[in-house]
Scaffold this motif. Sequence first.
Motif, PDB file in Angstrom:
ATOM      1  N   ASP A   1      43.626  48.107  39.899  1.00 41.55           N
ATOM      2  CA  ASP A   1      43.568  48.752  41.219  1.00 41.55           C
ATOM      3  C   ASP A   1      42.157  48.720  41.808  1.00 41.55           C
TER       4      ASP A   1
ATOM      5  N   TYR B   1      45.014  47.127  46.675  1.00 42.01           N
ATOM      6  CA  TYR B   1      46.110  47.987  47.112  1.00 42.01           C
ATOM      7  C   TYR B   1      47.178  47.127  47.757  1.00 42.01           C
ATOM      8  N   PRO B   2      48.364  47.147  47.260  1.00 41.98           N
ATOM      9  CA  PRO B   2      48.815  47.898  46.079  1.00 41.98           C
ATOM     10  C   PRO B   2      48.265  47.271  44.796  1.00 41.98           C
TER      11      PRO B   2
END
Length: 142
Positions: A97, A82-83
């Motif tokens: 992710d 994250y991000p």
Amino acid sequence: MSKKILIVMSLFIMLLHSTVASAIGFKYVEIFDPKQDKVVKVVQLNDEIHNMVVSSIKDVDSLYPKSKPLTDDGYAIRVPIYPAVKVQGKCLNALVDNVFIIIPQHDAPFFMIFEDDNKLLCFPFKGNVSTLSKILDFKLKS
């Protein structure tokens, strides 16, 4: 009287809203033990873990050589990114992710990453398991 109630309700709503907003920001690394069939440790994601994993996935240059990489021993570590990071390379072209680092007891460690179309890919983990173990404060290899 109605002004007091309105002020108290406004303060209550602001307090409740700020609590929820701050809780959303925390991401956690989970260490799973397949022998116990449960998560054995949870660690809050920090910059050191994030940077180590992101630099490792950006250096991916080959696929994991085994056809069936999963084992019933060792550990599986889920690291949220994250991000999310866009990786464009020879073997991987995806928005990442989540990364799963699998550390078997008797084989080389590797990454499991799901591409954008949920296709699972495995790559050798070239990072240092001892350093990762120290950062997570958990003994990963015996």
